[in-house]
Design a protein around this motif. Structure first.
Motif, PDB file in Angstrom:
ATOM      1  N   SER A  39      36.665  36.299  49.934  1.00 23.55           N
ATOM      2  CA  SER A  39      37.400  36.967  51.005  1.00 23.55           C
ATOM      3  C   SER A  39      37.372  38.471  50.764  1.00 23.55           C
ATOM      4  N   LEU A  40      37.885  39.224  51.728  1.00 24.16           N
ATOM      5  CA  LEU A  40      37.915  40.687  51.611  1.00 24.16           C
ATOM      6  C   LEU A  40      38.619  41.134  50.337  1.00 24.16           C
ATOM      7  N   GLN A  41      39.770  40.487  50.031  1.00 25.82           N
ATOM      8  CA  GLN A  41      40.525  40.869  48.853  1.00 25.82           C
ATOM      9  C   GLN A  41      39.671  40.743  47.599  1.00 25.82           C
ATOM     10  N   TYR A  42      38.940  39.637  47.518  1.00 23.98           N
ATOM     11  CA  TYR A  42      38.165  39.421  46.312  1.00 23.98           C
ATOM     12  C   TYR A  42      36.988  40.387  46.228  1.00 23.98           C
ATOM     13  N   VAL A  43      36.384  40.661  47.387  1.00 23.70           N
ATOM     14  CA  VAL A  43      35.277  41.627  47.401  1.00 23.70           C
ATOM     15  C   VAL A  43      35.780  42.985  46.919  1.00 23.70           C
ATOM     16  N   LEU A  44      36.958  43.376  47.398  1.00 23.32           N
ATOM     17  CA  LEU A  44      37.543  44.643  46.953  1.00 23.32           C
ATOM     18  C   LEU A  44      37.793  44.616  45.447  1.00 23.32           C
ATOM     19  N   ASN A  46      34.736  25.046  47.720  1.00 24.29           N
ATOM     20  CA  ASN A  46      34.630  24.565  49.086  1.00 24.29           C
ATOM     21  C   ASN A  46      35.696  25.335  49.869  1.00 24.29           C
ATOM     22  N   PHE A  47      35.425  25.644  51.117  1.00 24.48           N
ATOM     23  CA  PHE A  47      36.405  26.426  51.892  1.00 24.48           C
ATOM     24  C   PHE A  47      37.763  25.728  51.959  1.00 24.48           C
ATOM     25  N   LEU A  48      37.739  24.395  51.914  1.00 22.28           N
ATOM     26  CA  LEU A  48      38.984  23.634  52.032  1.00 22.28           C
ATOM     27  C   LEU A  48      39.982  23.944  50.916  1.00 22.28           C
ATOM     28  N   VAL A  49      39.501  24.499  49.797  1.00 21.03           N
ATOM     29  CA  VAL A  49      40.407  24.794  48.696  1.00 21.03           C
ATOM     30  C   VAL A  49      41.429  25.865  49.090  1.00 21.03           C
ATOM     31  N   TYR A  50      41.113  26.640  50.127  1.00 19.32           N
ATOM     32  CA  TYR A  50      42.071  27.627  50.605  1.00 19.32           C
ATOM     33  C   TYR A  50      43.125  26.995  51.515  1.00 19.32           C
ATOM     34  N   ILE A  51      42.768  25.870  52.133  1.00 20.83           N
ATOM     35  CA  ILE A  51      43.614  25.329  53.198  1.00 20.83           C
ATOM     36  C   ILE A  51      44.458  24.141  52.716  1.00 20.83           C
ATOM     37  N   ALA A  66      51.127  33.732  56.631  1.00 20.86           N
ATOM     38  CA  ALA A  66      49.927  34.470  57.031  1.00 20.86           C
ATOM     39  C   ALA A  66      49.677  35.628  56.076  1.00 20.86           C
ATOM     40  N   VAL A  67      50.728  36.369  55.750  1.00 24.41           N
ATOM     41  CA  VAL A  67      50.559  37.477  54.814  1.00 24.41           C
ATOM     42  C   VAL A  67      50.126  36.944  53.447  1.00 24.41           C
ATOM     43  N   GLY A  68      50.719  35.817  53.043  1.00 16.85           N
ATOM     44  CA  GLY A  68      50.351  35.212  51.766  1.00 16.85           C
ATOM     45  C   GLY A  68      48.886  34.805  51.735  1.00 16.85           C
ATOM     46  N   GLN A  69      48.423  34.216  52.819  1.00 19.65           N
ATOM     47  CA  GLN A  69      47.025  33.796  52.877  1.00 19.65           C
ATOM     48  C   GLN A  69      46.090  35.000  52.851  1.00 19.65           C
ATOM     49  N   TRP A  70      46.419  36.000  53.638  1.00 19.77           N
ATOM     50  CA  TRP A  70      45.562  37.185  53.697  1.00 19.77           C
ATOM     51  C   TRP A  70      45.468  37.840  52.310  1.00 19.77           C
ATOM     52  N   ASN A  71      46.588  37.851  51.593  1.00 19.46           N
ATOM     53  CA  ASN A  71      46.635  38.528  50.296  1.00 19.46           C
ATOM     54  C   ASN A  71      46.112  37.698  49.139  1.00 19.46           C
ATOM     55  N   ASN A  72      45.980  36.396  49.333  1.00 20.43           N
ATOM     56  CA  ASN A  72      45.659  35.543  48.191  1.00 20.43           C
ATOM     57  C   ASN A  72      44.199  35.714  47.774  1.00 20.43           C
ATOM     58  N   TRP A  73      44.008  36.027  46.513  1.00 21.24           N
ATOM     59  CA  TRP A  73      42.643  36.099  46.011  1.00 21.24           C
ATOM     60  C   TRP A  73      42.529  35.345  44.689  1.00 21.24           C
ATOM     61  N   ALA A  78      32.851  38.292  54.562  1.00 16.38           N
ATOM     62  CA  ALA A  78      34.120  38.262  53.825  1.00 16.38           C
ATOM     63  C   ALA A  78      35.289  38.412  54.791  1.00 16.38           C
ATOM     64  N   THR A  79      35.134  39.266  55.796  1.00 17.95           N
ATOM     65  CA  THR A  79      36.183  39.429  56.798  1.00 17.95           C
ATOM     66  C   THR A  79      36.398  38.118  57.545  1.00 17.95           C
ATOM     67  N   PHE A  80      35.286  37.479  57.889  1.00 20.43           N
ATOM     68  CA  PHE A  80      35.372  36.193  58.582  1.00 20.43           C
ATOM     69  C   PHE A  80      36.146  35.172  57.740  1.00 20.43           C
ATOM     70  N   ILE A  81      35.820  35.101  56.443  1.00 22.31           N
ATOM     71  CA  ILE A  81      36.515  34.163  55.556  1.00 22.31           C
ATOM     72  C   ILE A  81      38.010  34.487  55.505  1.00 22.31           C
TER      73      ILE A  81
END
Lengths: 314, 310
Positions: free
Chosen positions: A240-245, A155-160, A219-226, A89-92
């Protein structure tokens, strides 16, 4: 009194005619007290979570760590980071932050440069085509259906890839480019440099301040987006970490699952370092918030600027 | 471009077309991610069942658009959801003046260091996700949280209570969470507006004998009002727009009815229960009303900015 606080303190202080009365001091003290309370309300929950992750776990579980840590140890962190899903999750989270920010920057800057050139083919029409996307959205369900059709659902691309729609950032960069002296680019144009060369060697270096602002915010937006994980993915390996939390906090049975999947982490005889569901939640929370807090002092100087550019642009 | 007439292609035109080609991948991206989803709206005219091809599904016309008003069950739900959405958003709008007062009183503090500290720490909640914000309130109010630790420790409670499961005053609680997260950030724009006020005005009224509160009331506030009105008017476009995050994290079996807003309702119906067609129709109502409100807000803001700032 109000004067003192508004910059140029020293100079104004010497010019102050009226002396501070007791009433002034009392009012100041009262204002500072109220702000102090709100400040504590903003920060105390995280301090509380933090002391609970480093304290003796047997005291934490009985609810006896309230203001100060006791029996300090860091084994919660070493253990939680080896739980099966967390390293991934951290990697993602890290990957989506890096790639998403990079993609946002590219999609905000290069088209902005193109649109800043007067000779752009049917410039007004295409510029409107881009900007008007700020004012409408198809809605969650049609977007979901489209992603599924494009096979970027789950798919991972949905984040990008959806980051390419950044009309607001595009306006910021375009306005910035237009405020630069045109002569710099013209000299390169006379030397026969093409658009791409001019963009990479002249425009980008000059745009660093605005690009830094955008990079930090995205960057902050991406890190926070779940929410996109909730809406557009199913696969556990995309969490991602946010979603796991989020799952740990909301779903009572996930923690039983962790215990089943990671028997070695939960098999501990010493009660002071034994992981409990609560300590897992708290520890993941701290792991998730730390990156934001680390970049925070660095990007604090950007946000007034970022906001002002936005306000001027209107 | 304005002087473009039917003449031969000049090198300038060719260069312009080359620019267009260079930015074409980006334009395609915009099309795919912003315009293409609009085609998903056709789903609202069918009785779509997931797993079937759209054309095999029954065409039902406007049925789903009328459903929230005609079907008694859906009408009840829709009324509840709309009252939550409007109620919470009107509360947000009513408190939009708070960041202004926050900035005004913050700037009264005579110590720069303390001011900076307050500003830094109160802005942090804006930069964390709603999951982390929920984690903070979870640590305070859940069964195992601080409040229960203290109350049980002081023998005020026999058994811990999960305060997050309590649906009383849910709108006000959502407002409190919203302010906790956004107040410090919202004040920044007013703080920079205050620092740009001409100091000589304050000096002039000080000579006339104005006290601290008179300066705030007669000088600072009138300078901030235009900014406030612009922010307020821009908010009109968002009055049925809540986003999902904040409501999703705080919703549970007990609170769900009191905080289910339009966005969350669409998500639940469409993605959780698979009623794609109905959810799309509700979403379209929302998009339509939003666009109209945004246009109204933009027009109002142009008028206000044109007349009251300069």
């Amino acid at each position: 009194m109000a004067l003192k606080s508004r910059g140029k303190e020293k100079e104004l202080e010497s010019r102050m005619v009226r002396k501070l009365t007791v009433g002034d001091h009392l009012v100041n003290a009262f204002i500072m007290f109220i702000f102090g309370l709100f400040m504590i309300a903003c920060i105390f929950p995280f301090y509380y979570i933090f002391i609970n992750t480093i304290s003796d776990n047997s005291l934490v579980i009985t609810g006896r760590i309230n203001l100060l840590p006791r029996g300090i140890h860091f084994s919660n962190y070493t253990k939680v980071l080896t739980l099966k899903e967390l390293p991934h999750a951290t990697f993602i989270s890290v990957m989506r932050t890096l790639l998403g920010t990079l993609f946002t920057l590219i999609c905000a800057s290069f088209p902005a440069y193109c649109f800043s050139r007067q000779e752009y083919w049917h410039r007004t029409i295409f510029y409107r085509f881009v900007i008007i996307t700020m004012y409408f959205s198809a809605g969650v369900i049609p977007i979901f259906l489209t992603y599924r059709m494009l096979h970027i659902y789950d798919n991972f691309l949905v984040y990008i890839l959806p980051c390419c729609v950044t009309p607001f950032n595009l306006i910021l960069v375009k306005t910035y480019i237009e405020s630069l002296p045109a002569s710099l680019e013209e000299s390169a144009e006379i030397d026969g440099a093409g658009y791409i060369v001019r963009f990479t060697s002249i425009v980008i270096p000059l745009c660093k301040p605005i690009l830094a602002t955008i990079a930090v915010f995205s960057a902050v937006g991406q890190w926070n987006n779940w929410m996109d994980t909730v809406l557009y993915t199913k696969d556990k390996r995309l969490q991602s970490l946010q979603y796991v939390l989020y799952r740990y906090l909301k779903e009572a049975n996930t923690l039983a699952e962790i215990a089943r999947e990671n028997p070695e982490a939960m098999a501990e005889t010493d009660p002071s370092t034994l992981l409990s569901p609560l300590t897992v939640k708290y520890t993941v929370c701290i792991v998730t918030i730390v990156p934001v807090l680390l970049v925070y002092p660095f990007f604090q100087r950007y946000f007034v600027k970022g906001m002002m550019i936005g306000a001027v642009k209107g | 471009m304005a002087v473009r007439t039917k003449r031969k292609k000049t090198p300038r035109d060719q260069a312009g077309f080359r620019l267009f080609l260079l930015s074409l991948p980006f334009l395609v991206g915009i099309f795919v991610f912003s315009y293409l989803p609009l085609t998903g709206w056709v789903y609202s005219f069918f009785n779509y069942k997931p797993g079937k091809a759209l054309l095999d599904c029954e065409f039902v016309g406007w049925k789903w658009f009328i459903a929230p008003f005609s079907n008694p069950v859906l009408r009840g739900q829709f009324a509840r959801v709309m009252s939550n959405t409007l109620g919470i958003n009107l509360l947000y709008m009513a408190t939009m003046i708070f960041p202004m007062f926050f900035a005004m009183f913050l700037m009264e503090i005579p110590f720069t260091g303390y001011r900076k500290l307050v500003q830094t720490l109160t802005t942090i909640p804006n930069f964390i996700s709603w999951v982390l914000a929920y984690a903070a309130f979870f640590a305070l109010f859940s069964t195992e949280g601080l409040l229960n630790n203290l109350l049980v420790g002081a023998n005020l409670l026999k058994t811990p209570v999960n305060f997050l499961m309590n649906a009383d005053h849910m709108w006000l609680k959502m407002l409190a969470y919203h302010l906790w997260k956004g107040l410090g950030w919202g004040a920044i724009i007013y703080i920079s507006a205050i620092t740009s006020i001409d100091q000589e005005i304050y000096e002039a009224v000080a000579i006339d004998g104005a006290g601290r509160f008179q300066k705030m009331w007669y000088i600072t506030m009138p300078h901030l009002m235009p900014t406030f009105f612009v922010m307020l008017i821009l908010q009109i476009g968002n009055i049925i727009n809540n986003g999902i995050d904040q409501y999703l994290v705080f919703s549970n079996a007990m609170t769900q009815d009191a905080i289910e807003v339009l966005d969350l309702y669409v998500y639940r119906y469409g993605l959780q229960q698979g009623n794609i067609s109905y959810a799309t129709a509700v979403g379209m109502w929302k998009s339509l009303v939003s666009v109209i409100l945004v246009l109204i807000g933009n027009n109002l803001s142009k008028k206000i900015r044109g007349s009251s700032i300069f």
